[in-house]
Design an enzyme around this catalytic site. Structure first.
Site, PDB file in Angstrom:
ATOM      1  N   THR A  13      50.259 -21.772  13.164  1.00 37.90           N
ATOM      2  CA  THR A  13      50.070 -20.492  13.935  1.00 37.90           C
ATOM      3  C   THR A  13      48.766 -20.205  14.400  1.00 37.90           C
ATOM      4  O   THR A  13      48.419 -19.836  15.474  1.00 37.90           O
ATOM      5  CB  THR A  13      50.530 -19.345  12.820  1.00 37.90           C
ATOM      6  OG1 THR A  13      52.000 -19.453  12.443  1.00 37.90           O
ATOM      7  CG2 THR A  13      50.307 -18.095  13.559  1.00 37.90           C
ATOM      8  N   THR A  86      51.121 -22.763   7.995  1.00 37.80           N
ATOM      9  CA  THR A  86      51.302 -22.188   6.535  1.00 37.80           C
ATOM     10  C   THR A  86      52.682 -22.601   5.993  1.00 37.80           C
ATOM     11  O   THR A  86      52.911 -22.419   4.586  1.00 37.80           O
ATOM     12  CB  THR A  86      51.224 -20.435   6.377  1.00 37.80           C
ATOM     13  OG1 THR A  86      52.331 -19.990   7.440  1.00 37.80           O
ATOM     14  CG2 THR A  86      49.915 -19.937   7.183  1.00 37.80           C
TER      15      THR A  86
HETATM   16  N1  ASP Z   1      55.392 -22.035  11.679  1.00 37.02           N
HETATM   17  C1  ASP Z   1      53.961 -22.085  11.569  1.00 37.02           C
HETATM   18  C2  ASP Z   1      53.674 -23.418  10.841  1.00 37.02           C
HETATM   19  O1  ASP Z   1      53.643 -23.601   9.720  1.00 37.02           O
HETATM   20  C3  ASP Z   1      53.641 -20.807  10.569  1.00 37.02           C
HETATM   21  C4  ASP Z   1      52.245 -20.812  10.229  1.00 37.02           C
HETATM   22  O2  ASP Z   1      51.291 -21.569  10.596  1.00 37.02           O
HETATM   23  O3  ASP Z   1      51.669 -19.656   9.506  1.00 37.02           O
HETATM   24  O4  ASP Z   1      52.882 -24.241  11.844  1.00 37.02           O
END
Ligand code: ASP
Length: 335
Positions: A13, A86
């Protein structure tokens, strides 16, 4: 002395932009650091970008690529900051904890709940605090720095899908807190081991997590035997496996282990871990040789540790030795 940090940008993200089809990684590591010019005041840094992906798509071969990117440049830098999505960060942090052990240099993973370009982003403070932590003389080993907490790489769990404090430190205290520009440690960290850093480069990804549910058919073990070498089974409570009739669970589980396959028992209760000795519905599994006990480890760390240990050996005795070693605070010794 001014520190030299390597940023390993992998997507997530933090790097994402909206193009009308949903958020997807678009910004490079170079562009990301441009949003936080304050980090140039902390240290010198370089950037490598082995991939730019949503961490939903991150898998064991990518963990190996990240570890290799660090291994190749290990001597040239004082610390490493991995920018990562995340959603699977807890798996990658655990995997790096096993692939890069005893590191006297910090290897920090961070990311954000909202993209760097979002006006309400948490990305800037997470990137800044990760660099700050990576530059600190007392920092070492693999950890997650996120939402003002420093969490051992084997103890991170994504607990919240939206809030800034996305991660908790599971069954173990946070290694430190970061308050604005200050690192707050509860005590001095244990001295670095004398062995120096040790890298591994093999994983066996044929590991399945099986969450026990009422009435689950123990025949699932026959189905899994075709595709998996290890099952991590999340039992009920402190360690209960049903026996509805005729010993069918015991037979399925003991056959799996006796055939030389790996079985790790853990609990589906989020906190405090497993003790198979407490109830009759668990005790037989405690006494059957070859069944590994997850203790108070997170399922994410169990997945990574089992993949790593099976990547090093298929000998059950050696496997158990590797499995029960405490690595980067991943488990408390059993009573
Ligand atoms: N879908 C994203 C990922 O894991 C979520 C994030 O980075 O917060 O790349």
């Amino acid at each position: 002395m001014r520190k030299n940090i390597l940023i390993v940008a992998t997507g997530g993200t933090i790097a994402s932009m909206e193009d009308g089809r949903g958020l997807a990684p678009a910004l490079t590591g170079e562009e990301l650091t441009g949003y936080v010019p304050e980090i140039a005041g902390l240290c010198d840094f370089d950037i490598v970008q082995p991939m730019n992906i949503d961490s939903t798509n991150m898998r064991p071969r990518d963990w190996l690529r990240i570890a290799e990117a660090i291994r190749q440049r290990y001597d040239a830098y004082d610390g490493f900051v991995v920018l990562h999505g995340t959603d699977t960060m807890a798996y990658t942090a655990a995997a790096l904890s096993y692939l890069i052990q005893g590191s006297p240099k910090p290897i920090v993973l961070t990311g954000s709940q909202r993209p760097m370009a979002n006006p309400f982003t948490d990305a800037k403070v997470n990137l800044y605090q990760s660099m700050l932590y990576a530059c600190d003389d007392a920092s070492r080993d693999v950890c997650v720095v996120f939402g003002g907490q420093v969490i051992a790489g084997t103890r991170a769990r994504k607990q919240r899908t939206m809030s800034d404090n996305a991660f908790i430190s599971l069954n173990f205290p946070a290694v430190a807190l970061v308050r604005n520009k200050r690192i707050v440690r509860a005590g001095m960290p244990a001295p670095a081991g004398s062995g120096g850093v040790r890298f591994s480069d093999a994983l066996n990804e044929r590991v399945f997590v099986l969450k026990l549910t009422p009435e689950m058919d123990p025949g699932i073990f026959d189905v899994l035997a075709g595709s998996y070498d290890a099952v991590i089974m999340e039992t009920f409570g402190i360690g209960g496996i049903p026996e509805y009739d005729n010993g069918s669970y015991k037979r399925a589980i003991f056959d799996w282990v006796d055939a030389g396959r790996t079985l790790v028992l853990t609990t589906q209760v989020p906190e405090e871990g497993l003790d198979l000795g407490v109830y009759e519905v668990g005790r037989d599994y405690l006494e059957h040789p070859g069944i590994l006990r997850g203790g108070d480890m997170s399922t994410e760390a169990l997945v990574a540790k089992t993949m790593w240990a099976l990547g090093q050996t298929s000998d059950p005795g050696r496997l158990a030795q590797l499995f029960y070693q405490v690595i980067n605070c991943d488990r408390l010794p059993e009573d």
